[in-house]
Design a protein around this motif. Structure first.
Motif, PDB file in Angstrom:
ATOM      1  N   ALA A  32      -1.714 -51.519  25.193  1.00  0.00           N
ATOM      2  CA  ALA A  32      -2.570 -52.358  24.344  1.00  0.00           C
ATOM      3  C   ALA A  32      -3.413 -53.304  25.195  1.00  0.00           C
ATOM      4  N   LEU A  52      -6.284 -51.320  26.776  1.00  0.00           N
ATOM      5  CA  LEU A  52      -7.374 -51.021  25.855  1.00  0.00           C
ATOM      6  C   LEU A  52      -8.243 -52.250  25.611  1.00  0.00           C
ATOM      7  N   ALA A  73      -2.186 -40.340  18.984  1.00  0.00           N
ATOM      8  CA  ALA A  73      -2.291 -41.722  18.520  1.00  0.00           C
ATOM      9  C   ALA A  73      -2.969 -42.601  19.563  1.00  0.00           C
ATOM     10  N   GLU A  74      -2.643 -42.387  20.832  1.00  0.00           N
ATOM     11  CA  GLU A  74      -3.272 -43.173  21.886  1.00  0.00           C
ATOM     12  C   GLU A  74      -4.770 -42.894  21.975  1.00  0.00           C
ATOM     13  N   ASP A  85      -6.519 -44.536  19.110  1.00  0.00           N
ATOM     14  CA  ASP A  85      -6.611 -45.974  19.334  1.00  0.00           C
ATOM     15  C   ASP A  85      -7.742 -46.291  20.308  1.00  0.00           C
ATOM     16  N   ALA A 133     -11.019 -45.974  18.563  1.00  0.00           N
ATOM     17  CA  ALA A 133     -11.224 -47.120  17.677  1.00  0.00           C
ATOM     18  C   ALA A 133     -11.664 -48.356  18.461  1.00  0.00           C
ATOM     19  N   HIS A 134     -11.313 -48.415  19.737  1.00  0.00           N
ATOM     20  CA  HIS A 134     -11.728 -49.537  20.585  1.00  0.00           C
ATOM     21  C   HIS A 134     -13.116 -49.322  21.189  1.00  0.00           C
TER      22      HIS A 134
END
Length: 256
Positions: A155, A158, A217-218, A221, A224-225
């Motif tokens: 996290a 990212l 999922a990674e 994510d 999405a960033h």
């Protein structure tokens, strides 16, 4: 010409002091003499041609003859975010990344990392990788010594890497664009900009996975960033090859 990296504290006007292991290297291994010249980098992107005026095992004193901005630094400030690989693969990754022009290397943890060092183990590894970065910078003629930073969580990685002007996430799954397309688009936008003459003020983040790559999922994510999910061609690359391959592509597009 031998090249040394010297901290700012060792500069005083047109005089430079080289101490510690580098001083012993000048005196013992290189057996240099007063009057010979070396290149001294100040770790801020400047290279100085210096003449040796005093040599001892503990310290060499040099006079600056001329100074110039280093011409070996790439136009983009590229940071490699590398998921922890197994074994000693990171040694090779750091060495080659420095040769290929990264500004920093940042390890991070992802779902599929098998190697998960922590505490004292991490500190020892970071110190080792920083030594490797220093030696690689000397060998390839860099103007700065890239930093190997403390590891981040996924996290944290990212959040940080997504702020780059060109955020690239290397991924083998669906929804990707070719790295060539991403870089060419970014370079084209740079060339069209009337306010920036070169890419020197821009940052590129390159995120590379470990042996197992990234989970769905990674990757979602990362998208999405705001990352560009980048494919590295039709063949599957090992994690220790992927960063070098991608960095060579960056160099080809922006430097050659």
């Amino acid at each position: 010409m031998p090249r040394f990296f010297v901290p700012s504290a060792n500069f005083d006007g047109d005089t430079v002091r080289i101490t510690g292991d580098d001083a012993r290297h000048i005196a013992r291994a290189l057996r240099m003499a007063v009057g010979e010249t070396v290149t001294v980098c100040d770790m801020h992107g400047n290279a100085h041609t210096c003449e040796l005026v005093r040599i001892t095992d503990a310290e060499s004193t040099l006079k600056i003859l001329s100074s110039r901005p280093s011409d070996t630094e790439p136009p983009l400030r590229t940071v490699l975010y590398q998921a922890f690989p197994k074994g000693d693969k990171m040694d090779y990754i750091v060495q080659k990344a420095v040769e290929e022009g990264v500004y920093a290397v940042v390890p991070f943890m992802s779902e599929r990392c098998i190697s998960r060092p922590d505490g004292a183990a991490v500190e020892k590894k970071i110190a080792r990788w920083q030594r490797i970065a220093l030696e690689a910078a000397k060998q390839c003629g860099r103007g700065v010594v890239p930093t190997v930073r403390s590891p981040l969580t996924y996290a944290q990685m990212l959040d940080e890497a997504s702020h780059a002007d060109i955020p690239c996430f290397c991924y083998e799954g669906d929804g990707t664009r070719s790295l060539r397309e991403v870089l060419q688009t970014a370079h084209g936008e740079e060339q069209k900009s009337a306010s920036v003459e070169r890419a020197g003020g821009r940052d590129l983040s390159l995120v590379v996975g470990c042996e197992g790559g990234f989970s769905l999922a990674e990757a979602a994510d990362a998208a999405a960033h705001g990352f560009a999910l980048c494919a590295l061609g039709k063949r599957i690359l090992r994690c220790e090859s992927a960063s070098g391959f991608a960095l060579a592509c960056v160099s080809y597009e922006f430097e050659l």
